[in-house]
Scaffold this motif. Structure first.
Motif, PDB file in Angstrom:
ATOM      1  N   ALA A  53       0.941  -1.246   0.098  1.00 50.12           N
ATOM      2  CA  ALA A  53      -0.004  -0.009   0.337  1.00 50.12           C
ATOM      3  C   ALA A  53       1.480   1.429   0.284  1.00 50.12           C
ATOM      4  O   ALA A  53       0.342   2.210  -0.220  1.00 50.12           O
ATOM      5  N   GLY A  54       1.689   0.570   0.545  1.00 42.13           N
ATOM      6  CA  GLY A  54       2.959   2.103   0.766  1.00 42.13           C
ATOM      7  C   GLY A  54       3.706   2.963  -0.574  1.00 42.13           C
ATOM      8  O   GLY A  54       3.449   3.812  -0.935  1.00 42.13           O
ATOM      9  N   ILE A  55       4.049   1.415  -1.178  1.00 45.28           N
ATOM     10  CA  ILE A  55       4.681   1.758  -2.556  1.00 45.28           C
ATOM     11  C   ILE A  55       3.679   2.154  -3.420  1.00 45.28           C
ATOM     12  O   ILE A  55       3.889   3.123  -4.473  1.00 45.28           O
ATOM     13  N   GLY A  56       2.010   1.430  -3.677  1.00 42.21           N
ATOM     14  CA  GLY A  56       1.461   1.992  -4.505  1.00 42.21           C
ATOM     15  C   GLY A  56       1.356   3.633  -4.025  1.00 42.21           C
ATOM     16  O   GLY A  56       1.009   4.715  -5.125  1.00 42.21           O
ATOM     17  N   LYS A  57       1.269   4.135  -3.031  1.00 39.97           N
ATOM     18  CA  LYS A  57       0.839   5.961  -2.588  1.00 39.97           C
ATOM     19  C   LYS A  57       1.583   6.564  -2.840  1.00 39.97           C
ATOM     20  O   LYS A  57       2.201   7.381  -4.105  1.00 39.97           O
ATOM     21  N   LEU A  58       3.420   6.006  -3.721  1.00 33.90           N
ATOM     22  CA  LEU A  58       4.124   6.114  -3.755  1.00 33.90           C
ATOM     23  C   LEU A  58       4.339   6.738  -4.717  1.00 33.90           C
ATOM     24  O   LEU A  58       4.724   7.799  -6.196  1.00 33.90           O
ATOM     25  N   LEU A  59       4.293   5.875  -5.643  1.00 42.35           N
ATOM     26  CA  LEU A  59       4.029   5.271  -7.142  1.00 42.35           C
ATOM     27  C   LEU A  59       3.157   6.203  -7.657  1.00 42.35           C
ATOM     28  O   LEU A  59       2.853   6.654  -8.825  1.00 42.35           O
ATOM     29  N   LEU A  60       1.891   6.574  -7.371  1.00 44.03           N
ATOM     30  CA  LEU A  60       0.635   7.340  -7.572  1.00 44.03           C
ATOM     31  C   LEU A  60       1.064   8.933  -6.916  1.00 44.03           C
ATOM     32  O   LEU A  60       0.984   9.595  -7.804  1.00 44.03           O
ATOM     33  N   PHE A  61       1.696   8.885  -6.182  1.00 41.40           N
ATOM     34  CA  PHE A  61       2.777  10.512  -6.292  1.00 41.40           C
ATOM     35  C   PHE A  61       3.151  10.935  -6.894  1.00 41.40           C
ATOM     36  O   PHE A  61       3.302  12.064  -7.602  1.00 41.40           O
ATOM     37  N   TYR A  62       4.674   9.785  -7.312  1.00 42.61           N
ATOM     38  CA  TYR A  62       5.409   9.681  -8.147  1.00 42.61           C
ATOM     39  C   TYR A  62       4.569  10.293  -9.986  1.00 42.61           C
ATOM     40  O   TYR A  62       5.168  11.236 -10.478  1.00 42.61           O
ATOM     41  N   LYS A  63       3.561   9.554 -10.183  1.00 45.14           N
ATOM     42  CA  LYS A  63       3.200   9.994 -11.636  1.00 45.14           C
ATOM     43  C   LYS A  63       2.438  11.484 -11.148  1.00 45.14           C
ATOM     44  O   LYS A  63       2.428  11.854 -12.588  1.00 45.14           O
ATOM     45  N   SER A  64       1.857  11.761  -9.517  1.00 49.64           N
ATOM     46  CA  SER A  64       1.013  13.261  -9.729  1.00 49.64           C
ATOM     47  C   SER A  64       1.982  13.781 -10.052  1.00 49.64           C
ATOM     48  O   SER A  64       2.416  15.146 -11.099  1.00 49.64           O
ATOM     49  N   LEU A  65       3.387  14.025  -9.726  1.00 50.34           N
ATOM     50  CA  LEU A  65       4.889  15.079  -9.552  1.00 50.34           C
ATOM     51  C   LEU A  65       5.211  15.199 -10.673  1.00 50.34           C
ATOM     52  O   LEU A  65       5.840  16.332 -12.006  1.00 50.34           O
ATOM     53  N   ALA A  66       5.554  13.551 -11.402  1.00 46.90           N
ATOM     54  CA  ALA A  66       6.398  13.273 -12.954  1.00 46.90           C
ATOM     55  C   ALA A  66       5.155  14.246 -14.259  1.00 46.90           C
ATOM     56  O   ALA A  66       6.262  15.135 -15.054  1.00 46.90           O
ATOM     57  N   ALA A  67       4.018  14.145 -13.711  1.00 44.06           N
ATOM     58  CA  ALA A  67       3.370  14.490 -14.349  1.00 44.06           C
ATOM     59  C   ALA A  67       3.942  16.557 -14.641  1.00 44.06           C
ATOM     60  O   ALA A  67       3.341  17.283 -15.104  1.00 44.06           O
ATOM     61  N   VAL A  90      14.928  -5.169  -6.354  1.00 49.34           N
ATOM     62  CA  VAL A  90      14.413  -6.496  -6.525  1.00 49.34           C
ATOM     63  C   VAL A  90      12.346  -6.393  -7.955  1.00 49.34           C
ATOM     64  O   VAL A  90      13.214  -6.545  -8.843  1.00 49.34           O
ATOM     65  N   VAL A  91      12.433  -4.942  -7.463  1.00 50.41           N
ATOM     66  CA  VAL A  91      10.690  -4.779  -8.546  1.00 50.41           C
ATOM     67  C   VAL A  91      11.143  -4.013  -9.150  1.00 50.41           C
ATOM     68  O   VAL A  91      10.111  -3.310  -9.382  1.00 50.41           O
ATOM     69  N   LYS A  92      12.698  -3.239  -9.162  1.00 47.32           N
ATOM     70  CA  LYS A  92      12.851  -2.294  -9.878  1.00 47.32           C
ATOM     71  C   LYS A  92      12.024  -0.900 -10.331  1.00 47.32           C
ATOM     72  O   LYS A  92      12.269  -0.365 -10.645  1.00 47.32           O
ATOM     73  N   LEU A  93      11.691  -0.868  -8.627  1.00 45.21           N
ATOM     74  CA  LEU A  93      11.763   1.422  -7.935  1.00 45.21           C
ATOM     75  C   LEU A  93      12.294   1.519  -8.055  1.00 45.21           C
ATOM     76  O   LEU A  93      12.777   3.214  -8.225  1.00 45.21           O
ATOM     77  N   ASP A  94      14.335   0.933  -8.406  1.00 46.57           N
ATOM     78  CA  ASP A  94      15.101   2.384  -8.396  1.00 46.57           C
ATOM     79  C   ASP A  94      15.921   2.556  -9.701  1.00 46.57           C
ATOM     80  O   ASP A  94      15.757   3.486  -9.600  1.00 46.57           O
ATOM     81  N   LYS A  95      14.688   2.354 -10.727  1.00 46.76           N
ATOM     82  CA  LYS A  95      14.647   2.620 -12.275  1.00 46.76           C
ATOM     83  C   LYS A  95      13.683   3.585 -12.095  1.00 46.76           C
ATOM     84  O   LYS A  95      13.627   5.155 -12.984  1.00 46.76           O
TER      85      LYS A  95
END
Length: 103
Positions: free
Chosen positions: A56-70, A90-95
Motif C-alpha cells: 500500500a505504501g509503495i502504491g501511494k509513492l507511485l501515485l504521488f510520483y505520477k502526479s509529480l512527474a506530470a 528487486v521490483v525495479k523501483l530504483d528505475k
C-alpha cells in the motif's frame, strides 16, 4: 508512523519514521494530497527511520510520483535501510525513484 515535512526551496523534505503499513500509507496519501504538485520540483523522502514499507505504501509513492512527474517533479529517497533498498531494487523501483542506501 510519523512524518515531519520541511519546505526546501521549491520542494519538500519528508522525514519518515516507523512502519509504512496500511495506516501509514493512508497518512502518506493525505500528506501528498495537501501538496500543490504543480509548483514542486522535488520531494526528498528520508527513510532513515523507516522499518517496513508494504504494498500500500509503495502504491501511494507511485501515485504521488505520477502526479509529480506530470508537472516535471521528481521523488528522491535517501537513507533507505538495506532490506527496503534490496526490495526496491528487486521490483525495479530504483528505475523510477532516485534512491540512496543509508549507512
Amino acid at each position: 508512523m510519523e512524518i515531519n515535512t520541511t519546505p526546501q526551496g521549491d520542494g519538500f523534505l519528508m522525514e519518515i519514521t516507523g512502519s509504512i503499513d496500511e495506516r501509514g500509507a493512508e497518512e502518506l496519501k493525505r500528506r501528498f494530497l495537501e501538496m500543490d504538485v504543480s509548483s514542486i520540483s522535488e520531494v526528498v523522502l528520508d527513510f532513515k527511520g523507516v522499518t517496513f514499507i508494504g504494498s500500500a505504501g509503495i502504491g501511494k509513492l507511485l501515485l504521488f510520483y505520477k502526479s509529480l512527474a506530470a508537472h516535471g517533479g521528481k521523488i528522491t529517497i535517501k537513507n533507505m535501510g538495506k532490506d527496503i533498498f534490496t526490495m526496491f531494487k528487486v521490483v525495479k523501483l530504483d528505475k523510477i525513484f532516485n534512491i540512496s542506501q543509508g549507512s
